[in-house]
Scaffold this active site. Structure first.
Site, PDB file in Angstrom:
ATOM      1  N   GLY A 157     -37.162  11.035 -46.908  1.00 24.06           N
ATOM      2  CA  GLY A 157     -37.111  11.139 -48.376  1.00 24.06           C
ATOM      3  C   GLY A 157     -35.719  11.606 -48.778  1.00 24.06           C
ATOM      4  N   ARG A 179     -43.603   7.048 -43.191  1.00 21.20           N
ATOM      5  CA  ARG A 179     -44.804   6.292 -43.544  1.00 21.20           C
ATOM      6  C   ARG A 179     -44.434   4.858 -43.919  1.00 21.20           C
ATOM      7  NH1 ARG A 179     -48.117   9.148 -48.084  1.00 21.20           N
ATOM      8  NH2 ARG A 179     -46.000   9.026 -48.800  1.00 21.20           N
ATOM      9  N   THR A 180     -43.391   4.745 -44.738  1.00 25.47           N
ATOM     10  CA  THR A 180     -42.944   3.403 -45.126  1.00 25.47           C
ATOM     11  C   THR A 180     -41.468   3.236 -44.789  1.00 25.47           C
ATOM     12  OG1 THR A 180     -42.578   4.300 -47.332  1.00 25.47           O
ATOM     13  CG2 THR A 180     -44.553   2.977 -47.047  1.00 25.47           C
ATOM     14  N   ARG A 241     -42.262  22.304 -43.514  1.00 19.93           N
ATOM     15  CA  ARG A 241     -43.402  23.216 -43.608  1.00 19.93           C
ATOM     16  C   ARG A 241     -43.898  23.523 -42.202  1.00 19.93           C
ATOM     17  NH1 ARG A 241     -41.835  24.189 -47.902  1.00 19.93           N
ATOM     18  NH2 ARG A 241     -42.879  24.029 -49.911  1.00 19.93           N
ATOM     19  N   GLU A 270     -46.935  31.439 -42.121  1.00 19.23           N
ATOM     20  CA  GLU A 270     -45.922  32.206 -42.816  1.00 19.23           C
ATOM     21  C   GLU A 270     -46.512  33.313 -43.688  1.00 19.23           C
ATOM     22  OE1 GLU A 270     -42.909  29.156 -43.718  1.00 19.23           O
ATOM     23  OE2 GLU A 270     -42.426  30.425 -45.429  1.00 19.23           O
ATOM     24  N   HIS A 288     -37.174  31.104 -43.978  1.00 24.29           N
ATOM     25  CA  HIS A 288     -37.386  30.104 -45.051  1.00 24.29           C
ATOM     26  C   HIS A 288     -36.273  30.188 -46.111  1.00 24.29           C
ATOM     27  CE1 HIS A 288     -40.839  27.580 -46.957  1.00 24.29           C
ATOM     28  NE2 HIS A 288     -39.658  27.083 -47.289  1.00 24.29           N
ATOM     29  N   ILE A 289     -35.044  29.871 -45.674  1.00 25.14           N
ATOM     30  CA  ILE A 289     -33.903  30.055 -46.590  1.00 25.14           C
ATOM     31  C   ILE A 289     -33.019  28.823 -46.751  1.00 25.14           C
ATOM     32  CG2 ILE A 289     -33.695  32.565 -46.327  1.00 25.14           C
ATOM     33  CD1 ILE A 289     -31.331  31.904 -44.320  1.00 25.14           C
TER      34      ILE A 289
HETATM   35  C1  DGY Z   1     -39.464  23.917 -51.181  1.00 27.36           C
HETATM   36  O1  DGY Z   1     -38.948  23.880 -52.303  1.00 27.36           O
HETATM   37  O2  DGY Z   1     -40.491  23.322 -50.896  1.00 27.36           O
HETATM   38  C2  DGY Z   1     -38.746  24.722 -50.161  1.00 27.36           C
HETATM   39  O3  DGY Z   1     -39.471  24.917 -49.025  1.00 27.36           O
HETATM   40  C3  DGY Z   1     -38.277  26.020 -50.774  1.00 27.36           C
HETATM   41  O4  DGY Z   1     -37.036  26.250 -50.302  1.00 27.36           O
END
Ligand code: DGY
Length: 323
Positions: A157, A179-180, A241, A270, A288-289
Site C-alpha cells: 500500500g 492481495r492484489t 501490527r 502490546e 511503536h514509534i
Molecule cells: C498507525 O497509524 O496505524 C500507526 O501504527 C501509528 O503510528
C-alpha cells in the site's frame, strides 16, 4: 443556545488538536491508558456524540452497542483493527482514520529500523555505553549490506511503496506479496516484482518487511511454518501490527538462529513484549514509534479532529472517512 456536541478524546494529544476541538465541542480528555479496556468504554460511551480514539482502545461490538448517541469514531491512526467497523456501520456510526499524513514518516522510521537491525546498531551502542568499546575491531559487530540484497514487502500500500522507493535508492531489489497486484505502471516505477505465492516470495527475501493491515487473513500470517520458509540469514521487520506475527514462534526462531534477526516496532500483545524477544539475538525492539515525529503526529491528530468537526458541527476540515 445550540448544544455543543460531547466529544471524548481518550488521551492527551497535541494542544493544537485539543484546542481546536474544545473551540467547537464540549471536550473531555481521558488520562493516558484509561480507555485501553472496553469496560470503561462501555460504561461511558453512551454519553458522547463523538470519540477520538487511540489504536490501543478496543472498540468492539460490545462497546458500539452502548454507543447510542455516537455519530463518529475518529481513530488517531491509519490502522483501525481496534474498531469493529462493521458493527459501527450497522449502528449508523461513521469511522475515520489518518492515512497519507504519516506515509513518508513511517517509511523513514521503518527504513531506519531496517538499517539499525541489519547493522546491529542497538547491540553496538549498548556495548559502548556499558564501557566495552576498546577501539576499532576488524571483526566487531559485523552486519550485512543492504545494497545488492532483496527486500520483500508484504502489503504494497502507501507505506509499502514509500519503503520500496527508499530501498531502491540503497541499491536493493524489491519483491512484494499483496492481495492484489499493483498496476503494471506502478510496478515498473518501483521496479518491484510481484510474487502471488507466499512460500516462493518468502524464500527470496533477504529482508522481509511487513506493511499490511491486520485483518482476519493476516493474523499470524508469519508463524512457525512461514518462518521456516525464510532464509536462515533473513531479517524480519514489523512496523505494522504485532499480531500479524506469531511472537512466540518468532522468538523461538531467533533463539535457535533459524533466521538472521528481527526489527520490531509493534507487538502481538502490546504493550507486553514476549520475554524471549527481550533476550533474542540480533533483535532491535522499538516502542511503536515509526510515525513519531512532531509534524506527523500533529497532522494525524488534526485529521482525526477534522472528521469529528465535519460530522458533528458541519464544518469543512480535511479528513478521511472509512465508512
Ligand atoms: C498507525 O497509524 O496505524 C500507526 O501504527 C501509528 O503510528
Amino acid at each position: 443556545m445550540v448544544k455543543k456536541p460531547r466529544v471524548l478524546l481518550t488521551e492527551p494529544v497535541f494542544e493544537e488538536v485539543a484546542g481546536l476541538l474544545s473551540k467547537h465541542t464540549e471536550l473531555t480528555i481521558g488520562q493516558r491508558g484509561t480507555y485501553n479496556n472496553k469496560e470503561k468504554l462501555k460504561d461511558e460511551i453512551g454519553g458522547y456524540d463523538a470519540l477520538l480514539s487511540m489504536l490501543s482502545n478496543p472498540i468492539d461490538r460490545s462497546v458500539i452497542e452502548q454507543a447510542d448517541n455516537l455519530k463518529i469514531i475518529a481513530n488517531h491512526a491509519v490502522g483501525f483493527n481496534n474498531i469493529d467497523v462493521e458493527a459501527a456501520k450497522q449502528k449508523g456510526i461513521r469511522v475515520a482514520n489518518t492515512p497519507d499524513v504519516l506515509t513518508e514518516t513511517t517509511a523513514e522510521g521503518t527504513f531506519a529500523l531496517i538499517l539499525a537491525t541489519v547493522r546491529k546498531f542497538s547491540d553496538a551502542e549498548r556495548s559502548l555505553r556499558e564501557g566495552a568499546f576498546d577501539g576499532w575491531h576488524p571483526t566487531g559487530f559485523l552486519g550485512a549490506d543492504l545494497h545488492g540484497q532483496t527486500l520483500g514487502i508484504i502489503g504494497m500500500g502507501r507505506i509499502g511503496q514509500a519503503l520500496a522507493r527508499r530501498a531502491r535508492c540503497f541499491g536493493m531489489s524489491i519483491i512484494y506479496h499483496n492481495r492484489t497486484r499493483l498496476p503494471l505502471e506502478t510496478e515498473r516505477s518501483l521496479d518491484a516484482r510481484f510474487y502471488p505465492n507466499l512460500e516462493d516470495f518468502l524464500s527470496e527475501c533477504d529482508i522481509l518487511s511487513i506493511n499490511c493491515p491486520l485483518t482476519d487473513e493476516t493474523h499470524h500470517l508469519i508463524n512457525a511454518q512461514t518462518l521456516s520458509q525464510l532464509k536462515p540469514t533473513a531479517i524480519l521487520i514489523n512496523a505494522s501490527r504485532g499480531p500479524i506475527v506469531e511472537e512466540a514462534a518468532l522468538a523461538q526462531a531467533l533463539h535457535e538462529n533459524r533466521i538472521g534477526g528481527a526489527g520490531l516496532d509493534v507487538y502481538e500483545f502490546e504493550p507486553e513484549v514476549h520475554p524471549l524477544l527481550l533476550t533474542a539475538p540480533n533483535t532491535v525492539l522499538l516502542p511503536h514509534i515509526t510515525s513519531a515525529t512532531n509534524k506527523t503526529r500533529k497532522a494525524m491528530g488534526m485529521l482525526a479532529a477534522g472528521a469529528i468537526l465535519n460530522t458533528c458541527c458541519g464544518l469543512d476540515y480535511p479528513c478521511n472517512y472509512i465508512t
